[in-house]
Design a protein around this motif. Structure first.
Motif, short mmCIF file in Angstrom:
data_model
loop_
_atom_site.label_atom_id
_atom_site.label_comp_id
_atom_site.label_asym_id
_atom_site.label_seq_id
_atom_site.Cartn_x
_atom_site.Cartn_y
_atom_site.Cartn_z
N LYS A 1 29.30 45.23 64.76
CA LYS A 1 29.49 45.19 63.31
C LYS A 1 30.38 44.03 62.87
N ALA A 2 30.55 43.00 63.69
CA ALA A 2 31.49 41.94 63.34
C ALA A 2 31.11 41.25 62.05
N VAL A 3 29.84 40.89 61.90
CA VAL A 3 29.42 40.16 60.70
C VAL A 3 29.52 41.06 59.48
N GLU A 4 29.14 42.35 59.63
CA GLU A 4 29.25 43.26 58.51
C GLU A 4 30.69 43.44 58.08
N ALA A 5 31.63 43.47 59.06
CA ALA A 5 33.04 43.64 58.73
C ALA A 5 33.59 42.46 57.96
N LEU A 6 33.04 41.28 58.19
CA LEU A 6 33.48 40.12 57.43
C LEU A 6 33.26 40.33 55.94
N GLY A 7 32.20 41.03 55.59
CA GLY A 7 31.91 41.25 54.18
C GLY A 7 32.99 42.02 53.45
N LYS A 8 33.81 42.77 54.18
CA LYS A 8 34.87 43.54 53.55
C LYS A 8 35.96 42.63 52.97
N TYR A 9 35.95 41.39 53.34
CA TYR A 9 36.96 40.47 52.83
C TYR A 9 36.53 39.82 51.51
N LEU A 10 35.37 40.15 51.05
CA LEU A 10 34.92 39.63 49.76
C LEU A 10 35.15 40.71 48.70
N PRO A 11 35.80 40.39 47.58
CA PRO A 11 36.04 41.39 46.54
C PRO A 11 34.74 41.83 45.89
N ASP A 12 34.78 43.01 45.27
CA ASP A 12 33.58 43.54 44.61
C ASP A 12 33.24 42.74 43.35
N ARG A 13 34.26 42.44 42.54
CA ARG A 13 34.05 41.70 41.30
C ARG A 13 35.07 40.59 41.21
N ALA A 14 34.75 39.57 40.43
CA ALA A 14 35.63 38.41 40.32
C ALA A 14 35.63 37.91 38.88
N PRO A 15 36.81 37.50 38.36
CA PRO A 15 36.87 36.94 37.01
C PRO A 15 36.45 35.46 37.02
N VAL A 16 35.48 35.10 36.17
CA VAL A 16 35.00 33.72 36.08
C VAL A 16 34.84 33.35 34.60
N LEU A 17 34.84 32.05 34.37
CA LEU A 17 34.58 31.54 33.02
C LEU A 17 33.08 31.29 32.86
N ARG A 18 32.47 31.98 31.93
CA ARG A 18 31.06 31.73 31.60
C ARG A 18 30.90 31.75 30.08
N ASP A 19 30.19 30.77 29.59
CA ASP A 19 30.05 30.61 28.13
C ASP A 19 31.42 30.51 27.47
N GLY A 20 32.39 29.94 28.21
CA GLY A 20 33.72 29.73 27.66
C GLY A 20 34.58 30.97 27.61
N GLN A 21 34.12 32.11 28.16
CA GLN A 21 34.89 33.34 28.14
C GLN A 21 35.04 33.88 29.57
N VAL A 22 36.06 34.74 29.73
CA VAL A 22 36.30 35.35 31.05
C VAL A 22 35.37 36.54 31.24
N TRP A 23 34.52 36.45 32.25
CA TRP A 23 33.62 37.54 32.62
C TRP A 23 34.05 38.07 34.00
N HIS A 24 33.93 39.39 34.19
CA HIS A 24 34.14 39.98 35.53
C HIS A 24 32.76 40.30 36.09
N VAL A 25 32.32 39.45 36.99
CA VAL A 25 30.96 39.58 37.53
C VAL A 25 31.03 40.02 38.98
N PRO A 26 29.96 40.63 39.51
CA PRO A 26 29.92 40.94 40.95
C PRO A 26 30.13 39.68 41.79
N ALA A 27 30.97 39.79 42.80
CA ALA A 27 31.27 38.62 43.62
C ALA A 27 30.02 38.05 44.26
N THR A 28 29.03 38.88 44.51
CA THR A 28 27.80 38.40 45.14
C THR A 28 27.00 37.50 44.21
N GLU A 29 27.32 37.50 42.91
CA GLU A 29 26.57 36.70 41.95
C GLU A 29 27.24 35.37 41.62
N LEU A 30 28.34 35.06 42.33
CA LEU A 30 28.97 33.76 42.11
C LEU A 30 28.08 32.65 42.65
#
Length: 864
Positions: free
Chosen positions: A115-144
């Protein structure tokens, strides 16, 4: 009809993330205010999700199949098939049951989820704050996607590789770099780093922002990130057989070859001896079964499992059985520094105080909170030293936070009815702002250099009383009074020095392989007793040709490898293995995962280690204690010694089992078979199994950890073992067994060539084969006691120190008695009750077998 196929994600174009921000934004086709939602959705289709590659499920049927087709199993399948063809159905079923039982046991013990590769995924947050359309959005980290602008704040886990475009942050990158101190990243810094991980403007997926705030533009996602690259390395690095697995496989092929040659060679002899072809087949099967130690592989498996349980009690969880023995054969340990040799926790080690207000200034000049364990690790260490949870914020009048460029911070606080300035920071920045003679400043700078040379992180603390709140930072941080110098360090674990000394006494060298800087790592190494005869940086290692690296690793001495990248650890592990070393690699970070998989034995920290390291390793230390590795080495050596002991015990019985068949063949059938095939199975799977398992729990012989590690090429089976097994214990047992057989036959009036299939001689023949069976059991008792030690006497080991062996011997005697005296078992195994005089003849046999081997060991001890 037109079929529309979803396109595969395209390869990301090469981006130089260290180029100027304006050019990077242009290359990524984005702006400081981020992407539009529509553009981000389009790029997600092109670049794919920000996730690490996953692999297919576990192929457990193949793993189970491998346990059923190893050499000894194949040989037994052949024997079972021959038994079926020859019409001996019960024997065929018994052999098949043995194979299935052994295979299932080994499969259950060895099954391990990768499960080494799967365990690496635990180091990625579920959601992340990003600027889109000039505003702060909290989007799923997988969609960055590349071009997104991240909003980084204290406490955030960074979801992708990015380049700062404004602001300053402190980042805990220890899971990638191995450095215990957070690193500062600032947008307008000059990037002249030799490798991306050291860049002052880059942040990486999976690391944590511990202080500050910034915006950063994403330049890599998913498998293109640094953590994705490590995941790819981990998935490409396969496991190899352990030394024990290789040796057992060789022994299995050797046994199979001998059994086939003997069985096939004596098949025509059985026919020439007057047997029908079906009976000759049974005769050949008997030789095969007699030459195949059916209990060898399950006994090794169970002995290793017992070693796993013992190591678990000592604080080491072993995920692969053979790792127990591999750890025992280790010749080199490559250890990480942070969290392995050290506590991974900064603490104050040395203080030079020049004023009474030093402790108060440390408390006031802080933004950390010990109670909540929040804030910079250095500040937390200072507060713990000061014995305070933090300053009274209601009394704070001004805060000038730590500035990476100024390398200092200051506060202004109301103390009683007076205002006090408190400043701390790098000595080269604070000392020039203090009022003191030039000579005094020179002396203090020399003291700072001396402390830094001992791997201490030095901070200068200063302060002064001010009549009114200063108007600027510059005004605040002038004309200060030096209050003291504080030296901090990530200290070594207290038990490590003794563990390193044990390694050295056991002939094991210890190299330090760390992402930290060389001076700090070398000092920590020296403190715990590691030689640190040479320090090689990552840059030096990259330029070092293979012959030079091999020469450095094989020279007498120990090395500190600093600023090591994951590929460097792999290269070091490969070089050591090519030089014939058995390598144990310890680590706790994500960056350690590929090397943990590549080494002969990967050892991860259970408490402070990352899930990635734990999944990649074969041994996990539940107490994060380096000393547990030494306990594991001791246990591994004991287990290997015990494997040899019960292999010796099992091999010794091949001679008395094979000799009766050879005697039958050589005599041309004039002498009947002294032993039946089912009686051999009863010995191999019944009477000898528990004593063999008990030998696997034998206590360690004296001097176990003062021996040099055995060579990688050294096998389980040695010439001395074969001499003891076949030339002494086996031969003596064979003579005693045949003596019991012939004694019973001659007492009944038998002569060579007489018919024993009917009449009065048939009953005597059943008693004679039973006497052979019982004689082997009694000789096994002597063999078991003799096999308990390699060289020392049984008296020095203690007659009753292995209670399990005494219980195993009691069981085999009761089991043998049941086969001999219970009518249902008599009918199945062809046995008959023995008269008292035969039992009396059997009683001294254990002492004879043990005594002759004791004489041999005494002679070899004195000759040595």
């Amino acid at each position: 009809m037109t079929t529309h196929l979803k396109p595969e994600p395209a390869e990301a174009p090469p981006i130089d993330a260290s180029e100027p921000v304006s050019r990077l934004l242009r290359d990524l086709r984005t702006t400081p205010s981020g992407l539009t939602a529509r553009e981000a959705a389009r790029r997600l289709q092109v670049s794919g999700p920000n996730a690490l590659p996953s692999h297919g499920g576990h192929r457990w049927p193949l793993a189970l199949l491998r346990q059923l087709i190893h050499p000894l199993a194949l040989l037994l399948w052949v024997a079972g098939g021959l038994a079926w063809v020859a019409g001996t159905t019960n024997l065929a079923i018994a052999i098949a049951a043995v194979i299935l039982l052994n295979g299932l046991l080994a499969f259950v013990q060895e099954q391990q989820a990768e499960k080494a590769v799967e365990a690496l995924g635990k180091y990625l947050p579920d959601r992340a704050p990003v600027l889109r359309d000039g505003q702060v959005w909290h989007v799923p980290a997988t969609e960055l996607v590349p071009g997104d602008v991240l909003v980084l704040e204290e406490g955030n886990r960074i979801p992708a590789d990015a380049r700062l475009i404004d602001g300053t942050v402190d980042v805990d990158a220890s899971m990638l770099t191995g450095e215990s101190v957070p690193v500062t990243r600032t947008a307008d810094a000059r990037d002249d780093a030799a490798r991306p991980l050291d860049s002052p403007v880059l942040v990486f997926s999976g690391t944590v922002c511990v202080a500050g705030a910034a915006h950063a533009v994403v330049h890599a996602t998913g498998r293109h990130t640094e953590i994705g690259r490590i995941a790819s390395l981990s998935s490409r690095v396969g496991r190899e057989e352990s030394p024990l697995e290789r040796q057992v496989r060789r022994v299995a092929w050797l046994i199979a070859l001998v059994a086939v040659v003997v069985g096939v060679g004596f098949l025509p002899l059985g026919w020439l001896a007057g047997l029908s072809w079906p009976a000759a087949f049974v005769f050949a099967i008997g030789l095969l079964v007699a030459n195949v130690p059916e209990g060898l592989l399950p006994t090794i498996t169970l002995a290793l499992a017992a070693g796993v349980r013992s190591m678990a009690k000592a604080g080491a969880l072993v995920k692969r059985l053979s790792a127990v023995e591999t750890l025992g054969s280790t010749t080199v340990i490559c250890t990480d520094k942070t969290g392995t040799l050290t506590r991974n926790e900064m603490s104050v080690e040395e203080v030079h105080s020049f004023g009474d207000a030093l402790v108060e200034a440390l408390v006031r000049c802080s933004t950390a909170d010990v109670t909540g364990s929040s804030g910079d690790p250095t500040e937390l260490a200072l507060l713990r030293y000061a014995g305070s949870t933090g300053a009274d914020l209601s009394a704070r009048k001004a805060l000038y936070p730590f500035d990476p460029r100024l390398k200092r911070m200051s506060t202004v606080d109301l103390v009683g009815d007076a205002l006090w300035v408190s400043t701390k920071g790098a000595p080269e920045q604070v000392l020039p702002r203090c009022t003191m003679p030039v000579g005094e400043r020179t002396r203090l700078l020399a003291l700072v250099d001396e402390m830094a040379g001992r791997a201490l992180r030095v901070l200068a603390v200063a302060g002064r009383r001010v009549p009114a709140l200063p108007g600027s930072r510059e005004e605040t941080e002038t004309d200060l009074d030096l209050l003291g110098l504080v030296g901090l360090v990530d200290p070594p674990r207290p038990e490590v020095a003794a563990a390193v000394a044990d390694c050295h006494s056991a002939g094991i060298r210890v190299h330090v392989v760390t992402g930290d800087n060389g001076r700090t790592a070398a000092e920590i190494a020296r403190r715990v007793g590691i030689g640190a005869d040479r320090v090689i940086s990552g840059e030096e290692l990259a330029e070092l040709p293979e012959p030079a690296l091999d020469e450095a690793l094989t020279a007498n001495g120990e090395i500190v490898f600093s600023r090591a990248a994951p590929e460097d650890k792999l290269r070091i592990a490969d070089a050591l293995r090519d030089c014939g070393e058995v390598v144990a690699m310890t680590g706790d970070g994500v960056n350690d995962a590929p090397a943990l998989r590549r080494a002969d034995i990967g050892v991860a920290m259970g408490i402070g280690g990352t899930d990635v390291a734990k999944e990649a390793a074969t041994v996990v230390l539940t107490d994060d204690n380096f000393a547990t590795i030494v306990a594991g080495v001791r246990e591994g050596r004991r287990v290997f010694d015990n494997v040899r002991k019960f292999v010796l015990y099992i091999f010794a019985h091949a001679v008395p089992e094979v000799l009766p068949f050879l005697l039958f063949a050589v005599s041309g059938g004039m002498i009947p078979l002294p032993l039946t095939v089912l009686q051999i199975l009863a010995i191999d799977l019944g009477t000898e199994t528990l004593p063999a398992l008990a030998l696997g729990r034998e206590p360690a012989e004296p001097g176990l950890m003062s021996r040099r590690p055995r060579r990688r090429s050294e096998g389980v089976v040695t010439g001395r073992m074969l001499l003891r097994a076949w030339g002494i214990m086996g031969l003596v047992s064979g003579v005693l067994v045949l003596g019991a057989f012939f004694a019973v036959l001659y007492a009944a009036g038998w002569h060579p060539g007489a018919d024993v299939t009917s009449g009065a001689l048939h009953a005597a023949y059943l008693q004679a084969t039973t006497a052979s069976f019982a004689a082997i059991v009694f000789c096994q008792v002597g063999t078991a006691f003799a096999a308990r030690t390699e060289r020392v006497s049984l008296r020095s080991a203690g007659l009753t120190t292995n209670r399990l062996l005494l219980g195993g011997i009691a069981f085999e005697l009761v089991f043998a008695a049941a086969l001999i005296y219970l009518p249902p078992l008599q009918a199945l195994f062809g046995t008959a009750a023995l008269p008292g005089w035969v039992v009396a003849m059997l009683l001294p046999m254990p002492v004879i077998v043990w005594g002759l081997d004791e004489v041999f060991r005494w002679a070899t001890r004195h000759s040595a």
